[in-house]
Scaffold this active site. Sequence first.
Site, PDB file in Angstrom:
ATOM      1  N   HIS A 109       4.914  -4.335  12.060  1.00  0.00           N
ATOM      2  CA  HIS A 109       4.439  -5.423  11.191  1.00  0.00           C
ATOM      3  C   HIS A 109       5.078  -5.175   9.829  1.00  0.00           C
ATOM      4  CE1 HIS A 109       0.890  -4.782  13.864  1.00  0.00           C
ATOM      5  NE2 HIS A 109       0.677  -6.074  13.750  1.00  0.00           N
ATOM      6  N   ASP A 112       3.352  -2.520   7.863  1.00  0.00           N
ATOM      7  CA  ASP A 112       3.446  -1.128   8.355  1.00  0.00           C
ATOM      8  C   ASP A 112       4.598  -0.414   7.673  1.00  0.00           C
ATOM      9  OD1 ASP A 112       1.723  -2.087  10.321  1.00  0.00           O
ATOM     10  OD2 ASP A 112       3.298  -2.234  11.840  1.00  0.00           O
TER      11      ASP A 112
HETATM   12  C1  XLS Z   1      -4.193  -6.152  17.948  1.00  0.00           C
HETATM   13  C2  XLS Z   1      -2.873  -6.445  18.446  1.00  0.00           C
HETATM   14  C3  XLS Z   1      -1.748  -6.217  17.445  1.00  0.00           C
HETATM   15  C4  XLS Z   1      -0.498  -6.921  17.884  1.00  0.00           C
HETATM   16  C5  XLS Z   1       0.541  -7.022  16.829  1.00  0.00           C
HETATM   17  O1  XLS Z   1      -5.177  -6.121  18.693  1.00  0.00           O
HETATM   18  O2  XLS Z   1      -2.663  -5.703  19.612  1.00  0.00           O
HETATM   19  O3  XLS Z   1      -1.543  -4.871  17.224  1.00  0.00           O
HETATM   20  O4  XLS Z   1       0.076  -6.303  18.996  1.00  0.00           O
HETATM   21  O5  XLS Z   1       0.094  -7.754  15.743  1.00  0.00           O
END
Ligand code: XLS
Length: 448
Positions: A109, A112
Site C-alpha cells: 500500500h 506502507d
Molecule cells: C484486509 C485486506 C488488505 C488488502 C489490501 O483485510 O486483506 O490487506 O489485501 O488492501
Amino acid sequence: MADYFVGNKEYFPGIAKIKYEGPKSDNPLAFKYYDAEKKVGKKKMKDHLRFAVAYWHSFCADGTDPFGSATIPHPWTRDAKSPLEAAEHKQDAAFEFISKLGAEYYCFHDRDVAPEGATPAESEKNLAAIVAKAKKKQKAAEVKLLWGTANVFTNPRFMNGAATNPEFGVVALAANQVKAAIDATIELGGQGYTFWGGREGYMSLLNTDLKKEKEHLAKFLGMARDYARKQGFKGAFYIEPKPMEPTKHQYDYDTETVIGFLRHYGLDKDFRLNIEANHAELAGHDFAHELETAAAAGLFGSVDANRGEPRNGWDTDQFPSSYYETATAMYAILKAGGFTTGGLNFDAKIRRNSVDPADLFISHIGGMDTFAVGLEIAQRIIDDGKIPAFVKKRYSSFNTGDGAKFDKGELSFEDLAKIGSVKYGNAGFTSGKQEYLENVLNQYLLGL
Ligand code: XLS
Ligand code: CA
Ligand code: CA
C-alpha cells in the site's frame, strides 16, 4: 536472483539466502518442499506459484492488537532521523528480506512504503521519493511488483468510507491518493493494481443510501481504470472481496457478489478477482469455492495466501499450513490455467508472540512449502486423472443425443419435458462417490 544488501547495514544478520534442503532437513531456515527450479507439469515451481511478500504485514505490523501494544521489534526505525528516513531503512530491510527469502514479487500500500505528509501534496512527494529508490532496488534484487494499492481506510478521514463516503470531499481526497498509488504502480512496473474495499460498506442502513454508495463505487473504479489505461497501464485491476470487517457489511462481500457488481456496471473487461483465503472463510465459503467461482466467470486473477482460525471467525491472516487447503486451491488454480498477471501474495502475519527475527523467515518458508506441496498434489490429481475423469463421466449424458441438443440450446422446454417423461422415468440414481474421491485425495496427500 542476486543477493542484495543496501548500505552496510544488515537487518537480518546471521541469516543467509534460504536454500532448498529437502523433506528430511531439520534446518528451520531451509525449504523442505519448495524447490524453485523444479519442474511440475510444464512449468517450474516458481513460475506456477509466483510468491509475493506483503509489505504491510512483514515490515509494518508490529504485533499491536486491540488489547496490547507492539511486541515485534523493527530495528529499521530505530536510528532514523525522520519518518522518510525510517521508510528508507524499512525499504532496505524489505529488500534484504525478500532477496534472502527468494520470493520474486512483493505487494504494498502507498502508506506502507512512504509516510503520510501534512498535506496531500507532501504525501505524494514522499511516495515519489521512495518509489525512485524502489525502482533501483527492484532492479538490483531482481524483485518485481505483483501489485500496488492505496490505503484509503486507516486515516480517520476515511471513517465513513473512501469512494463510498457520503461527503464528496473525501471521495476526491481518496481519488488523489489512488491516483498517486496508480502512478507509483506504473512507475515500478506493477503487474496489477488492487482495490480492497477498506471501509466501502456500511455500519447502519439507518444512515446509508446504499444505492448511491454502490453507484459511486462503480463510478470511482471506472474513472481510476480510465486514468490508469490513459497512463499506459496494461496490467490487471483486482477487486478483493471481503464480507465484513472493518464495516458490518462490505459491498465486495464475496466473489459472486463482486462478479455481479462488475458485470452490472460494465467493469468486467478490466477487473478480476484477488481472492483471499481468510476472507473466503469469513464469507462462509471454502477457499477453493471462491477460486472456482471466479474462474467459472473468467475473472480469476490473483490470490492473497493466508488462512483464518476456523473456530473464531476473525481475519487473523495466519500463514497457510494446511496441505489439504493448498492442494484443493492449487487444483482450482491449475484448472483455471494458472496465474498470468497474478500470484500468491502472503497477506499473512506472524503471531504477536513470534518475536525472533528468524520467525519472519520461518513463517514464509512454511507458507511456501505448504503451497509447493499443494501444487505437487494438484498436478498429481491432473496427471493421475482419476478425479477429473470421474467428473467428466458424471456429465457425459450431455455429450450425445438429446443431452447434447439441450447443451446447444436446440430443445424447447416442451421437448425437454416430453423427453423426460417418455425416456427417463428411472433417471437419477447414479452415485456421486464423494467418499471415494475424498479417499483418493487422501492417498495423494500421503504421497501414495
Ligand atoms: C484486509 C485486506 C488488505 C488488502 C489490501 O483485510 O486483506 O490487506 O489485501 O488492501
Ligand atoms: Ca488481503
Ligand atoms: Ca485478511
